[in-house]
Design an enzyme around this catalytic site. Structure first.
Site, short mmCIF file in Angstrom:
data_model
loop_
_atom_site.label_atom_id
_atom_site.label_comp_id
_atom_site.label_asym_id
_atom_site.label_seq_id
_atom_site.Cartn_x
_atom_site.Cartn_y
_atom_site.Cartn_z
N GLU A 23 7.37 17.43 5.96
CA GLU A 23 7.28 18.74 4.68
C GLU A 23 7.82 19.81 4.99
OE1 GLU A 23 3.68 21.16 2.99
OE2 GLU A 23 3.02 19.14 3.33
N HIS A 24 7.58 20.24 6.23
CA HIS A 24 8.21 21.74 6.46
C HIS A 24 9.83 21.72 6.90
CE1 HIS A 24 4.48 24.09 7.86
NE2 HIS A 24 3.95 22.88 7.52
N GLU A 52 -0.53 26.80 11.95
CA GLU A 52 -1.42 26.61 10.68
C GLU A 52 -2.65 25.44 11.24
OE1 GLU A 52 -0.51 23.42 6.71
OE2 GLU A 52 1.11 23.98 8.34
N HIS A 59 3.62 15.38 7.73
CA HIS A 59 3.45 16.74 7.53
C HIS A 59 4.72 17.56 8.01
CE1 HIS A 59 1.59 20.60 8.35
NE2 HIS A 59 1.59 20.86 7.11
#
Length: 455
Positions: A80-81, A157, A77
């Site tokens: 992904e950023h 997040e 993840h």
């Protein structure tokens, strides 16, 4: 009919050119699906949709949160950023401006078994989209300063998700039902994992999994397959990726059911939420199971909409909850099935009893008159309506290639759903109802509600 997207020579021998790794087949509505295996093992799949003026494009990698190892948790993840934060030839602002300048959209998703970077643009701008996303996937800088800044963003997040009682309930349920299996870990990692993961670990994860043989590119809309293939080849060449001839694509995940060790019983998370959020369920089906269509019908009947049994019994007849539904999750070697409701803590024990009772009733009595036709019709219609746009078509292609290597067109999906029998649904319900369960209770007074239910 289902079309083989893989390299199995016994299937579709007349339609598949195995020497060059190409597949061509027609689907419903005059669409055309094509597949090419490029040097390096890169796979490109397209669906040409006559009349469309836009293209949905996805760059897929068969790596998800389950593939992370100790010290790398959260890396998938994190990447992904970070891929949107720039490359040697583009800054984060450059990437954003290129899509904004043509009215396009770009984003990414991380799942437990795959990652996808996707965009939707006008047909004339697909070359730009291929070039930008290819640059991101092949040449991410993963700058240490950007990583530290994004670490804070990801922690925010996660904090947002921890403030959502439904997310907390589902994460807890998944962890307990998977019983220590990597599929039970949260996709984004935990705050402590994100705080501790090092830049070198994220880079190592990137270098290991972002390789040509793992890359699948799918596109759907107003396009020509040969043009997309050439755009991909040109973009990867500019990126400097080595693409050896006759390289075999990375193998797909093995579909052998894993041995799970679920933590059966009640699990409580006492948090200051107004509602109790309850998830009750068990292990389920793995992806590709022959029972998957029966599971779809079962979920539609039990908790798939406003006419479902859970909704009618718990909300409409008794007014005990605003939201209730059933669900299933399937992965290459494990899966889960469950039922959810959100209600005040004092009502939660009764709601849990009703959820159990509705599954037991379906297992014992089967479908009522006309239910089979109603819910297979609901599923067929929803499947077709949900697959009308290029984005849905692009996702179906990418997931099919990564998951099974077989593409099933909408006509075949419709037939498979309509072929489900009432006995198949009842047998599956009986199987699920007979399994030990995990129950997660989240909210103020969760422990008291769980104790009341047990007594």
């Amino acid at each position: 009919m289902p079309y083989a997207l893989g390299l199995e020579p016994e299937q579709l021998a007349e339609e598949f050119d195995y020497e060059h790794g190409r597949l061509v087949c027609a689907t419903e509505g005059g669409n055309e699906v094509r597949r090419s295996v490029l040097p390096g093992g890169v796979r490109v799949l397209t669906e040409r949709m006559p009349g469309q003026r836009s293209v949905a494009l996805g760059f897929w990698l068969g790596v998800g949160s389950r593939d992370e190892t100790q010290g790398m948790y959260g890396s998938t993840h994190f990447l992904e950023h970070l891929l949107f934060k720039g490359t040697p030839s583009r800054s984060a602002l450059d990437i954003a401006e290129e899509f904004d300048a043509v009215g396009g959209e770009s984003n990414a998703l991380t799942a437990k078994e795959h990652t996808c970077y996707y965009a939707r643009v006008l047909s004339e701008d697909v070359g730009m989209a291929v070039d930008v996303i290819a640059d991101m996937v092949t040449s991410a800088s993963i700058d240490p300063r950007e990583l530290e800044q994004e670490r804070g963003v990801i922690l925010e997040e996660i904090a947002m998700d921890l403030d959502d009682p439904t997310d907390v309930a589902f994460e807890n349920f998944t962890a307990k039902v998977m019983g220590g299996h990597p599929l039970g870990r949260p996709i984004g990692g935990t705050p402590s994992e994100i705080t501790q993961v090092a830049r070198d670990a994220v880079w190592e994860h990137y270098a290991k999994y972002y390789t040509p043989d793992r890359l699948v590119i799918s596109a759907a809309g107003g396009l020509e397959h040969s043009e997309v293939v050439q755009l991909v080849l040109d973009a990867l060449d500019r990126a400097g990726w080595e693409l050896p001839e006759r390289t075999t694509p990375a193998p797909r995940r093995v579909r052998t059911p894993a041995v799970l060790h679920p933590e059966f019983g009640d699990h409580t998370v006492d948090r200051a939420f107004e509602q109790a959020n309850v998830v009750l369920g068990s292990t389920g089906l793995i992806a590709g199971s022959p029972q998957r269509y029966a599971m779809s019908v079962l979920n539609a009947c039990l908790g798939g909409g406003m006419s479902s049994r859970l909704f009618q019994e718990i909300r409409e007849k008794r007014g005990l909850a605003y939201n209730t539904f059933s669900f299933g999750g399937s992965y290459s070697d494990a899966g889960y099935f469950g039922m959810y409701a959100g209600c005040t803590a004092d009502k939660a024990p009764v709601v849990v009893d009703l959820m159990r009772a509705e599954l037991d009733r379906l297992a014992e009595e089967g479908l009522r008159d006309r239910e089979l036709d109603k819910f297979t019709g609901q599923l067929s219609g929803a499947t077709i309506l949900g697959s009308e746009d290029p984005g849905s078509r692009m996702s179906r292609l990418g997931r099919s290639e990564l998951d099974t290597g077989h593409f099933t067109d909408l006509d075949e999906l419709h037939e498979n759903i309509r072929a489900v029998t009432a006995q198949e649904v009842q047998d599956l319900a009986a199987d699920l109802a007979g399994r030990p369960t995990v129950t997660t209770w989240v909210g103020t007074g969760a422990a008291s509600a769980a104790n009341a239910s047990a007594s």
